[in-house]
Design an enzyme around this catalytic site. Structure first.
Site, PDB file in Angstrom:
ATOM      1  N   GLU A 106       0.840  -1.187   0.000  1.00 14.46           N
ATOM      2  CA  GLU A 106       0.000   0.000   0.000  1.00 14.46           C
ATOM      3  C   GLU A 106       0.882   1.247   0.000  1.00 14.46           C
ATOM      4  OE1 GLU A 106      -3.280   1.924   3.120  1.00 14.46           O
ATOM      5  OE2 GLU A 106      -1.885   0.347   3.745  1.00 14.46           O
ATOM      6  N   TRP A 107       0.510   2.226  -0.807  1.00 17.51           N
ATOM      7  CA  TRP A 107       1.211   3.508  -0.778  1.00 17.51           C
ATOM      8  C   TRP A 107       0.639   4.367   0.340  1.00 17.51           C
ATOM      9  CZ3 TRP A 107       5.400   5.748  -2.999  1.00 17.51           C
ATOM     10  CH2 TRP A 107       5.542   7.130  -2.805  1.00 17.51           C
ATOM     11  N   LEU A 108       1.516   4.876   1.200  1.00 11.98           N
ATOM     12  CA  LEU A 108       1.106   5.774   2.264  1.00 11.98           C
ATOM     13  C   LEU A 108       1.826   7.104   2.100  1.00 11.98           C
ATOM     14  CD1 LEU A 108       1.291   3.379   5.373  1.00 11.98           C
ATOM     15  CD2 LEU A 108      -0.750   4.037   4.084  1.00 11.98           C
ATOM     16  N   ASP A 211      14.572  -3.402  13.808  1.00 13.31           N
ATOM     17  CA  ASP A 211      15.498  -2.517  13.087  1.00 13.31           C
ATOM     18  C   ASP A 211      14.972  -1.091  13.192  1.00 13.31           C
ATOM     19  OD1 ASP A 211      17.629  -1.680  11.568  1.00 13.31           O
ATOM     20  OD2 ASP A 211      16.847  -2.417   9.664  1.00 13.31           O
TER      21      ASP A 211
END
Length: 311
Positions: A106-108, A211
């Site tokens: 998904e692009w956020l 991380d």
């Protein structure tokens, strides 16, 4: 899915397969109208792809052999999403053919974590993530820290986990990469002494990002904290905080709010060096000699501290 401005890039040969995967997994008629390379990654090609009606996705691309890395990332994102803590980008597809592997997310629309309010919200989410605990340390699958394989076999003893599945593999890899000598000798001394750092401290097996540096965290426009690029496992929550401090970047409110909600043990500063050493060794193995001095400094200081405790 990044605050970095994308640059137009030529069509990648894997785009047809990516487009097909998106259509199959979303049930849409998605057609790639444009693609832009996202700058800043050092392991994979990263793209933003758009159709001509407003749909947009974030894609990581690599050789077919990279599929296990993408599968591990998808697994970690799903685990964090299920914890009701941070927002993560939804996994759309994770596939490979004979030539390429890719992960479609998904692009956020993101912005950096910068304000005191941002830091406090991230801390609140991190506490919720770390409150997700289980009985054993590790994870059901091995994964990666950067591009380095990371072992995650289940273990009941955290000190043994740190020695056998974190530090020893990194010291062995450093020796194979030509960084033996004094670093190897300091490592051999340290590995025998690590349990002394946990005599009065019994961490819970918290769900960890693994991380957690500032480049793997961001905010949505509405103030929702987001994390990505995980190296998920269950372990001592202090190790996430140690990594977040290693390269800086989080507001001071992040640490103040976390400690207010869940105070840290009095010996955190000593164990912070231990957890930082793991990541510095990994950077030495990935990026070279520029990290050797810091690895030596941390290993030496830890050995000196543990020698004082033994006196």
């Amino acid at each position: 899915m990044t605050p970095t401005t994308p640059a137009p890039t030529p069509a990648h040969p894997a785009l047809a397969a990516i487009e097909d995967a998106i259509r199959r997994h979303t049930g849409s008629a998605f057609r790639i109208a444009s693609q832009h390379e996202i700058r800043g990654g050092s392991i994979h090609v990263a793209l933003r792809i758009d159709d001509d009606v407003g749909s947009r996705y974030f894609v990581k691309l690599g050789e077919a052999s990279r599929l296990p890395m993408f599968e591990a990332e998808a697994d970690g994102l799903a685990a964090i999403a299920s914890s009701a803590s941070f927002r993560t980008p939804a996994v759309i597809a994770c596939e490979a053919d004979d030539t390429h592997a890719f992960l479609v997310l998904e692009w956020l629309e993101l912005r950096p974590v910068t304000t005191a309010a941002d830091g406090a919200r991230c801390a609140e989410a991190l506490v919720r993530l770390h409150r997700d605990t289980r009985e054993h340390f590790g994870w059901p699958r091995d994964n990666f820290i950067g591009s380095t394989p990371q072992r995650n076999g289940h273990q009941a003893n955290w000190a043994r986990f740190v020695v056998d599945q974190r530090l020893r593999p990194q010291f062995e890899l450093a020796r194979a990469n030509g960084y033996g000598g004094d670093l190897h000798r300091q490592g051999e001394r340290l590995l025998d002494r690590v349990p002394a750092l946990f005599l009065d401290y019994r961490p819970s097996a918290s769900l960890l990002h693994g991380d957690l540096w500032h480049g793997n965290a961001a905010m949505l426009a509405d103030g929702t904290p987001v994390i990505f690029d995980p190296a998920v496992h269950r372990g001592d929550r202090e190790s996430d905080l140690a990594m977040s401090e290693l390269f800086g970047g989080f507001p001071s409110s992040f640490y103040a709010e976390y400690r207010k909600a869940w105070p840290l043990h009095e010996d955190y500063e000593q164990r912070k060096m231990l957890y930082s050493l793991y990541h510095v060794l990994n950077h030495l193995n990935l990026f070279g000699k520029g990290y050797l001095r810091e690895a030596m400094r941390l290993a030496t200081r830890l050995n000196e501290e543990l020698a004082r405790r033994a006196d």
